[in-house]
Design an enzyme around this catalytic site. Sequence first.
Site, PDB file in Angstrom:
ATOM      1  N   LYS A 201       0.862  -1.188   0.000  1.00  0.00           N
ATOM      2  CA  LYS A 201       0.000   0.000   0.000  1.00  0.00           C
ATOM      3  C   LYS A 201       0.893   1.231   0.000  1.00  0.00           C
ATOM      4  O   LYS A 201       1.687   1.454   0.914  1.00  0.00           O
ATOM      5  CB  LYS A 201      -0.915   0.013   1.210  1.00  0.00           C
ATOM      6  CG  LYS A 201      -1.768   1.277   1.233  1.00  0.00           C
ATOM      7  CD  LYS A 201      -2.897   1.193   2.195  1.00  0.00           C
ATOM      8  CE  LYS A 201      -3.672   2.494   2.196  1.00  0.00           C
ATOM      9  NZ  LYS A 201      -4.798   2.469   3.105  1.00  0.00           N
ATOM     10  N   ARG A 211     -10.910   9.896   0.725  1.00  0.00           N
ATOM     11  CA  ARG A 211     -10.857  10.643   1.990  1.00  0.00           C
ATOM     12  C   ARG A 211     -11.998  11.658   2.071  1.00  0.00           C
ATOM     13  O   ARG A 211     -12.473  11.957   3.166  1.00  0.00           O
ATOM     14  CB  ARG A 211      -9.477  11.289   2.157  1.00  0.00           C
ATOM     15  CG  ARG A 211      -8.394  10.225   2.381  1.00  0.00           C
ATOM     16  CD  ARG A 211      -7.006  10.805   2.565  1.00  0.00           C
ATOM     17  NE  ARG A 211      -6.004   9.730   2.543  1.00  0.00           N
ATOM     18  CZ  ARG A 211      -4.695   9.921   2.461  1.00  0.00           C
ATOM     19  NH1 ARG A 211      -4.205  11.156   2.406  1.00  0.00           N
ATOM     20  NH2 ARG A 211      -3.871   8.912   2.435  1.00  0.00           N
ATOM     21  N   LYS A 225       0.738  10.328   5.466  1.00  0.00           N
ATOM     22  CA  LYS A 225       0.859   8.941   5.925  1.00  0.00           C
ATOM     23  C   LYS A 225       2.188   8.353   5.467  1.00  0.00           C
ATOM     24  O   LYS A 225       2.349   7.134   5.404  1.00  0.00           O
ATOM     25  CB  LYS A 225      -0.337   8.130   5.405  1.00  0.00           C
ATOM     26  CG  LYS A 225      -1.690   8.675   5.875  1.00  0.00           C
ATOM     27  CD  LYS A 225      -2.855   7.715   5.577  1.00  0.00           C
ATOM     28  CE  LYS A 225      -4.180   8.280   6.114  1.00  0.00           C
ATOM     29  NZ  LYS A 225      -5.307   7.348   5.921  1.00  0.00           N
ATOM     30  N   GLU A 241       7.726  -6.431   1.988  1.00  0.00           N
ATOM     31  CA  GLU A 241       6.481  -6.341   2.777  1.00  0.00           C
ATOM     32  C   GLU A 241       5.588  -7.553   2.514  1.00  0.00           C
ATOM     33  O   GLU A 241       5.027  -8.134   3.437  1.00  0.00           O
ATOM     34  CB  GLU A 241       5.680  -5.083   2.386  1.00  0.00           C
ATOM     35  CG  GLU A 241       6.044  -3.831   3.145  1.00  0.00           C
ATOM     36  CD  GLU A 241       5.461  -3.801   4.554  1.00  0.00           C
ATOM     37  OE1 GLU A 241       4.796  -4.769   4.972  1.00  0.00           O
ATOM     38  OE2 GLU A 241       5.676  -2.801   5.250  1.00  0.00           O
ATOM     39  N   LYS A 256      -2.022  -1.623  -3.922  1.00  0.00           N
ATOM     40  CA  LYS A 256      -2.901  -0.442  -3.919  1.00  0.00           C
ATOM     41  C   LYS A 256      -2.054   0.819  -3.958  1.00  0.00           C
ATOM     42  O   LYS A 256      -1.104   0.915  -3.169  1.00  0.00           O
ATOM     43  CB  LYS A 256      -3.728  -0.482  -2.639  1.00  0.00           C
ATOM     44  CG  LYS A 256      -4.631   0.713  -2.408  1.00  0.00           C
ATOM     45  CD  LYS A 256      -5.287   0.572  -1.063  1.00  0.00           C
ATOM     46  CE  LYS A 256      -6.176   1.746  -0.758  1.00  0.00           C
ATOM     47  NZ  LYS A 256      -6.795   1.644   0.543  1.00  0.00           N
ATOM     48  N   SER A 282     -10.021   5.279  -5.599  1.00  0.00           N
ATOM     49  CA  SER A 282     -10.954   6.381  -5.842  1.00  0.00           C
ATOM     50  C   SER A 282     -10.460   7.398  -6.864  1.00  0.00           C
ATOM     51  O   SER A 282     -11.228   7.853  -7.712  1.00  0.00           O
ATOM     52  CB  SER A 282     -11.266   7.075  -4.511  1.00  0.00           C
ATOM     53  OG  SER A 282     -10.078   7.562  -3.905  1.00  0.00           O
ATOM     54  N   TYR A 321     -14.776   0.616  -7.856  1.00  0.00           N
ATOM     55  CA  TYR A 321     -16.054   1.323  -7.745  1.00  0.00           C
ATOM     56  C   TYR A 321     -16.880   1.166  -9.021  1.00  0.00           C
ATOM     57  O   TYR A 321     -18.052   1.518  -9.049  1.00  0.00           O
ATOM     58  CB  TYR A 321     -15.811   2.811  -7.421  1.00  0.00           C
ATOM     59  CG  TYR A 321     -15.002   2.976  -6.149  1.00  0.00           C
ATOM     60  CD1 TYR A 321     -15.608   2.851  -4.899  1.00  0.00           C
ATOM     61  CD2 TYR A 321     -13.616   3.202  -6.193  1.00  0.00           C
ATOM     62  CE1 TYR A 321     -14.867   2.953  -3.735  1.00  0.00           C
ATOM     63  CE2 TYR A 321     -12.869   3.320  -5.038  1.00  0.00           C
ATOM     64  CZ  TYR A 321     -13.496   3.188  -3.806  1.00  0.00           C
ATOM     65  OH  TYR A 321     -12.757   3.283  -2.661  1.00  0.00           O
TER      66      TYR A 321
HETATM   67  C1  PBG Z   1      -7.085   3.892   4.799  1.00  0.00           C
HETATM   68  C2  PBG Z   1      -7.714   3.658   3.471  1.00  0.00           C
HETATM   69  C3  PBG Z   1      -7.420   4.353   2.284  1.00  0.00           C
HETATM   70  C4  PBG Z   1      -8.247   3.871   1.287  1.00  0.00           C
HETATM   71  C5  PBG Z   1      -8.991   2.848   1.847  1.00  0.00           C
HETATM   72  N1  PBG Z   1      -8.660   2.731   3.214  1.00  0.00           N
HETATM   73  C6  PBG Z   1      -6.405   5.337   1.945  1.00  0.00           C
HETATM   74  C7  PBG Z   1      -5.899   6.298   2.897  1.00  0.00           C
HETATM   75  O1  PBG Z   1      -6.634   7.165   3.384  1.00  0.00           O
HETATM   76  O2  PBG Z   1      -4.707   6.240   3.155  1.00  0.00           O
HETATM   77  C8  PBG Z   1      -8.261   4.397  -0.106  1.00  0.00           C
HETATM   78  C9  PBG Z   1      -9.190   3.756  -1.084  1.00  0.00           C
HETATM   79  C10 PBG Z   1      -9.451   4.560  -2.294  1.00  0.00           C
HETATM   80  O3  PBG Z   1      -8.818   5.598  -2.565  1.00  0.00           O
HETATM   81  O4  PBG Z   1     -10.345   4.163  -3.061  1.00  0.00           O
HETATM   82  N2  PBG Z   1      -7.254   2.910   5.731  1.00  0.00           N
END
Ligand code: PBG
Length: 331
Positions: A201, A211, A225, A241, A256, A282, A321
């Site tokens: 990730k 978000r 992050k 990882e 991801k 997203s 999505y």
């Molecule tokens: C964090 C989380 C994130 C997404 C899902 N769970 C990203 C983040 O805020 O670091 C992103 C999924 C997306 O962008 O579709 N636990």
Amino acid sequence: MTTGHFPFTRMRRIRMKSFARDLCRETILTASDLILPVFILEGKNKTEAISSMPGVFRYSLDKLLVRAGEAVELGIPAIALFPVIDSNKKSTDAKGAWDDRGLVPTAIKSIKKQFPTLGIITDIALDPYTSHGQDGLIDKNGEVMNDETVAALVKQALCHAKAGADIVAPSDMMDGRIGSIREAFEGRGFHDTLILAYSAKYASSFYGPFRDAVGSKASLGKASKNSYQIDPANSDEAMQEIALDIDEGADIIMVKPGLPYLDIVRRARDKFTTPVFAYNVSGEYAMVKAAAANKWIDEKSVVLETLLSFKRAGAHAILTYHALDAAKWLK
Ligand code: PBG
């Protein structure tokens, strides 16, 4: 491999007619490759639009069940739940994350009751529940504390497993969380709950619309992050990882974001035998929707080509999505 010479080798022969293209196709995309991520809200009869994700909504549980029914009907094997938590229920200790009467456990139980065959994947991370928007617990300098966070994630994972989640998916990137969750599961008799580890990730800007959707952008503010998610420049690090997470007991691993990281999907598929999922996130969704809304691209063919490319890269399944639309188009 033989190469051959013109005119004995004419690559266009296998492309000339559609029957031959059908027979020679290397990769096939079906509805059973797709996982639908959904956003859930407290309350009843609520449907909220997300402006940066046209066509995606936050649903209260009653409305979500309708979407879940559509997914089942279309042959989508699983959904992934993402809760939107009211800001008055967020805290610095994130204790809402393991409340047995919380939104996620309640949703798991009612979806399972109505659609017992639909796989339910839950997100293990504290960001929906923390007032600061980080995936973990922070110290007085704002740094995310690893081991304290892992202890909280174990409580969250057990809460979801107890409620009947089929797969828990830690997306937090803390060190050692897969082993700790696996150990807790084995100790409490949850031998068959799968762990989908978000191993690769990345600290990506493609998460922006998500978000917005869960309301963590404002909480996060200018913080990043970067101290736990992987640097987008790195690929060997992702392999390490993944190796660690498999060793700690992950059943499936996740890459991801998706499209900008298909090289990681391919590397993971070549290097490991554990199934690989990828998340078409997203921001990737938002870009396609924006271009399609302007008629700059043809949405259906771009989406199907995109999802096919995930499979060609080696993904066993894709969180997207576009899942409901794509499954309809594939029918
Ligand atoms: C964090 C989380 C994130 C997404 C899902 N769970 C990203 C983040 O805020 O670091 C992103 C999924 C997306 O962008 O579709 N636990």
